[in-house]
Design an enzyme around this catalytic site. Structure first.
Site, PDB file in Angstrom:
ATOM      1  N   ASN A 166       5.721  35.201   7.883  1.00 48.98           N
ATOM      2  CA  ASN A 166       4.372  35.323   7.331  1.00 48.98           C
ATOM      3  C   ASN A 166       4.519  35.089   5.831  1.00 48.98           C
ATOM      4  O   ASN A 166       5.052  35.951   5.125  1.00 48.98           O
ATOM      5  CB  ASN A 166       3.789  36.706   7.608  1.00 48.98           C
ATOM      6  CG  ASN A 166       2.415  36.905   7.000  1.00 48.98           C
ATOM      7  OD1 ASN A 166       1.943  36.084   6.220  1.00 48.98           O
ATOM      8  ND2 ASN A 166       1.773  37.994   7.348  1.00 48.98           N
ATOM      9  N   ARG A 221       2.623  35.394   3.446  1.00 52.09           N
ATOM     10  CA  ARG A 221       1.941  36.368   2.590  1.00 52.09           C
ATOM     11  C   ARG A 221       2.736  37.664   2.441  1.00 52.09           C
ATOM     12  O   ARG A 221       2.392  38.512   1.630  1.00 52.09           O
ATOM     13  CB  ARG A 221       0.549  36.669   3.152  1.00 52.09           C
ATOM     14  CG  ARG A 221      -0.350  35.427   3.128  1.00 52.09           C
ATOM     15  CD  ARG A 221      -1.762  35.734   3.507  1.00 52.09           C
ATOM     16  NE  ARG A 221      -2.350  36.595   2.495  1.00 52.09           N
ATOM     17  CZ  ARG A 221      -3.330  37.450   2.705  1.00 52.09           C
ATOM     18  NH1 ARG A 221      -3.837  37.575   3.906  1.00 52.09           N
ATOM     19  NH2 ARG A 221      -3.813  38.191   1.739  1.00 52.09           N
ATOM     20  N   CYS A 222       3.799  37.815   3.224  1.00 54.64           N
ATOM     21  CA  CYS A 222       4.605  39.029   3.222  1.00 54.64           C
ATOM     22  C   CYS A 222       5.816  38.847   2.307  1.00 54.64           C
ATOM     23  O   CYS A 222       6.621  37.935   2.504  1.00 54.64           O
ATOM     24  CB  CYS A 222       5.057  39.340   4.648  1.00 54.64           C
ATOM     25  SG  CYS A 222       6.280  40.662   4.768  1.00 54.64           S
ATOM     26  N   SER A 223       5.968  39.727   1.337  1.00 56.07           N
ATOM     27  CA  SER A 223       7.079  39.604   0.387  1.00 56.07           C
ATOM     28  C   SER A 223       8.427  39.756   1.080  1.00 56.07           C
ATOM     29  O   SER A 223       9.390  39.052   0.743  1.00 56.07           O
ATOM     30  CB  SER A 223       6.941  40.618  -0.743  1.00 56.07           C
ATOM     31  OG  SER A 223       7.050  41.944  -0.256  1.00 56.07           O
TER      32      SER A 223
END
Length: 125
Positions: free
Chosen positions: A7, A9-11
């Protein structure tokens, strides 16, 4: 070959991908929110992770979890259906290499899948 259920958007997912790339691993990126894994794939990865229950790879804090009326006591088949239908419920990132997998939390756990052959294209590690 290493596959990451990613994902962007996930750090933690971005960090895990960077670690794999820096190690020279041959990585396939699967944006699992857009290319949702099937129920069979989720079960196979659960087994590769060595988990007795899907709860170990479930994001129960997600709003969707509550909206679906799921609880920590929900039956496994209900959790599986929810995860396949709403992949946002799957913990991230999950990294698969051959018949082994890890959840990249912390991202450094992806190193468990990297062996001396990891940088060679097409090599299962």
């Amino acid at each position: 070959m290493i596959t990451i259920w990613h994902n962007p958007r996930c750090s933690k997912s971005r960090q895990a991908l960077t670690l794999l790339e820096q190690a020279g691993a041959d990585v396939t990126v699967r944006r699992y929110l857009e290319d949702a894994p099937s129920a069979a794939e989720i079960e196979a990865v659960r087994d590769m992770l060595g988990l007795a229950s899907l709860r170990g790879m479930l994001r129960s804090g997600e709003k969707t979890f509550r909206e679906l009326g799921l609880t920590s006591d929900s039956p496994e088949p209900d959790l599986l259906t929810a995860m396949a239908t709403h992949p946002i419920l799957i913990e991230r990132p999950i990294v698969v290499a051959g018949d082994r997998a890890v959840i990249g939390r912390p991202p450094e756990k992806v190193g468990d899948l990297l062996g001396p052959e990891a940088g060679r294209a097409g090599t299962a590690v």
